[in-house]
Enzyme design. Structure first.
Site, PDB file in Angstrom:
ATOM      1  NE  ARG A 186      -3.892   0.273   0.591  1.00 37.60           N
ATOM      2  CZ  ARG A 186      -4.818  -0.057  -0.330  1.00 37.60           C
ATOM      3  NH1 ARG A 186      -4.851   0.556  -1.501  1.00 37.60           N
ATOM      4  NH2 ARG A 186      -5.706  -1.008  -0.074  1.00 37.60           N
ATOM      5  CD  GLN A 237      -9.945  -2.967  -6.757  1.00 33.37           C
ATOM      6  OE1 GLN A 237     -11.073  -3.255  -7.116  1.00 33.37           O
ATOM      7  NE2 GLN A 237      -9.669  -1.848  -6.129  1.00 33.37           N
ATOM      8  NE  ARG A 240      -3.113  -4.708  -6.629  1.00 29.37           N
ATOM      9  CZ  ARG A 240      -3.956  -3.975  -5.930  1.00 29.37           C
ATOM     10  NH1 ARG A 240      -3.572  -2.797  -5.460  1.00 29.37           N
ATOM     11  NH2 ARG A 240      -5.186  -4.373  -5.674  1.00 29.37           N
ATOM     12  CG  HIS A 264      -2.523   2.723  -8.036  1.00 24.69           C
ATOM     13  ND1 HIS A 264      -2.500   3.615  -7.004  1.00 24.69           N
ATOM     14  CD2 HIS A 264      -3.747   2.144  -7.996  1.00 24.69           C
ATOM     15  CE1 HIS A 264      -3.650   3.576  -6.348  1.00 24.69           C
ATOM     16  NE2 HIS A 264      -4.418   2.688  -6.948  1.00 24.69           N
ATOM     17  CG  ASP A 319     -12.148   5.800  -7.325  1.00 24.91           C
ATOM     18  OD1 ASP A 319     -11.295   5.859  -8.239  1.00 24.91           O
ATOM     19  OD2 ASP A 319     -12.507   4.729  -6.792  1.00 24.91           O
ATOM     20  CD  GLU A 375      -4.577   5.384  -9.414  1.00 24.29           C
ATOM     21  OE1 GLU A 375      -4.908   4.421 -10.134  1.00 24.29           O
ATOM     22  OE2 GLU A 375      -5.187   5.707  -8.386  1.00 24.29           O
TER      23      GLU A 375
HETATM   24  C1  BG6 Z   1      -7.712   3.227  -7.482  1.00 26.56           C
HETATM   25  C2  BG6 Z   1      -9.140   2.930  -7.822  1.00 26.56           C
HETATM   26  O1  BG6 Z   1      -6.938   3.199  -8.636  1.00 26.56           O
HETATM   27  O2  BG6 Z   1      -7.214   2.230  -6.583  1.00 26.56           O
HETATM   28  C3  BG6 Z   1      -9.973   2.868  -6.557  1.00 26.56           C
HETATM   29  O3  BG6 Z   1      -9.632   3.937  -8.694  1.00 26.56           O
HETATM   30  C4  BG6 Z   1      -9.377   1.857  -5.593  1.00 26.56           C
HETATM   31  O4  BG6 Z   1     -11.309   2.525  -6.868  1.00 26.56           O
HETATM   32  C5  BG6 Z   1      -7.910   2.215  -5.354  1.00 26.56           C
HETATM   33  O5  BG6 Z   1     -10.092   1.896  -4.376  1.00 26.56           O
HETATM   34  C6  BG6 Z   1      -7.188   1.262  -4.409  1.00 26.56           C
HETATM   35  O6  BG6 Z   1      -7.352  -0.041  -4.817  1.00 26.56           O
HETATM   36  P1  BG6 Z   1      -6.729  -1.217  -3.961  1.00 26.56           P
HETATM   37  O7  BG6 Z   1      -7.121  -2.489  -4.647  1.00 26.56           O
HETATM   38  O8  BG6 Z   1      -5.249  -1.005  -3.947  1.00 26.56           O
HETATM   39  O9  BG6 Z   1      -7.317  -1.076  -2.577  1.00 26.56           O
END
Ligand code: BG6
Length: 300
Positions: A75, A93, A98, A167, A212, A271
């Site tokens: 993170r 997701q 990653r 990102h 977002d 991003e």
């Molecule tokens: C962003 C998305 O790029 O990443 C968001 O637009 C998302 O919707 C965020 O919440 C974080 O994603 P993650 O999977 O790292 O918690």
């Protein structure tokens, strides 16, 4: 092990260096130092977790609550999002790039003091669902940080359709004090509370609630003006038709197990990639390069 350039004509103080270390939870990481800056890159996700110029605060935000665990994303820093962005039914997701351990293929401290490192995404069962491809990620460290994600479709007969996104999480003094320029006039998908298409009317976007947004057909440079840290950050890009701006704000921060409740105040994600309607379709044998250059200057 520490390795520097071997060019005898280069000035020793100008040589970039790469040091191989155990990082958090003993995940392998590389520490890069140059005459201007330092950077840290984990093989896990080919994830840049730090870039810091010697005379500035860190450029990249890292959560104090981040996991450093195989199978889990880090993170903060710069997650490499590929081959899809956002949720996908039945799948994790933001793709699998990653959370995989990338291979370091080469690194080259150059006579000008820069250091470039090239990583490659390994084969995996997840990748087997797609046409055969290679994904290379080249990170260059000097006064700025340049990132290149090169995707090549190795198939002889199938098209490869994917999304990609670097990102980047930026460290800021106070998210409510900054402004973001370079987005005016663009249409965007506002994904807070649904997915509504809107047009950006502001030439200096301010953040005062959850944001977002997927800006479409957005290939221009974006700048973050941060009066609290006295810094302007530039996000320059090529081969990128989407810009995503994200800040989770209060409620979402509390829901994220790997993010501090108040950390949204010190970060903004801007991003760069190709997502949603700007996804990429590569013909057999085709290749695409996403290049992002992150730089910063102190405000006088
Ligand atoms: C962003 C998305 O790029 O990443 C968001 O637009 C998302 O919707 C965020 O919440 C974080 O994603 P993650 O999977 O790292 O918690």
């Amino acid at each position: 092990m520490t390795t520097g350039a071997s060019d005898p004509k280069a000035k020793p103080e100008a040589l970039g260096r790469v040091t191989f270390l155990d990082g958090q939870n003993e995940l392998p990481m590389l520490e890069v130092s140059t005459a201007w800056s330092t950077a840290v890159i984990y093989l896990h996700g080919a994830h840049v977790t730090q870039f810091k110029k010697h005379d500035e605060p860190p450029l990249l935000f890292m959560s104090q609550c981040s996991r450093f665990t195989e199978g889990q994303p880090i993170r903060g820093g710069i997650p490499v999002i590929f081959p899809w962005f956002g949720p996908r039914e039945g799948l994790r997701q933001h793709g699998f790039a990653r959370v995989q351990t990338w291979e370091l293929k080469e690194f080259a401290p150059a006579p000008d003091g820069s250091v470039s490192l090239r990583f490659r995404l390994p084969d995996s069962p997840e990748a087997a669902a797609f046409p055969p491809f290679t994904a290379d990620y080249i990170v260059t460290v000097n006064q700025s940080l340049t990132l290149q994600l090169v995707i090549t479709n190795l198939s002889k007969d199938a098209e490869f359709t994917f999304e990609n996104c670097l990102h980047s999480y930026f460290e800021v003094g106070d998210v409510t004090a900054l402004s973001i320029s370079g987005l005016k006039g663009l249409s965007y998908l506002d994904t807070v509370g649904g997915s509504v298409e809107k047009t950006e009317t502001s030439d200096a976007l301010r953040i005062s609630s959850e944001v977002d947004r997927i800006y479409q057909n957005a290939s221009d440079t974006v700048a973050i003006f941060d009066p609290r840290l006295g810094r302007k950050i530039r996000v320059e890009k090529q081969g990128s038709a989407s810009t995503v701006v994200w800040n989770p704000w209060i409620a979402k921060s509390r829901q994220m197990p790997d993010f501090g409740d108040e950390e949204y105040e010190r970060m903004i994600c801007v991003e760069s990639g190709n997502v949603a309607s700007n996804s990429i379709s590569l013909p057999p044998g085709g290749s695409s390069t996403l290049t992002v250059k992150l730089s910063s200057e102190t405000l006088k």
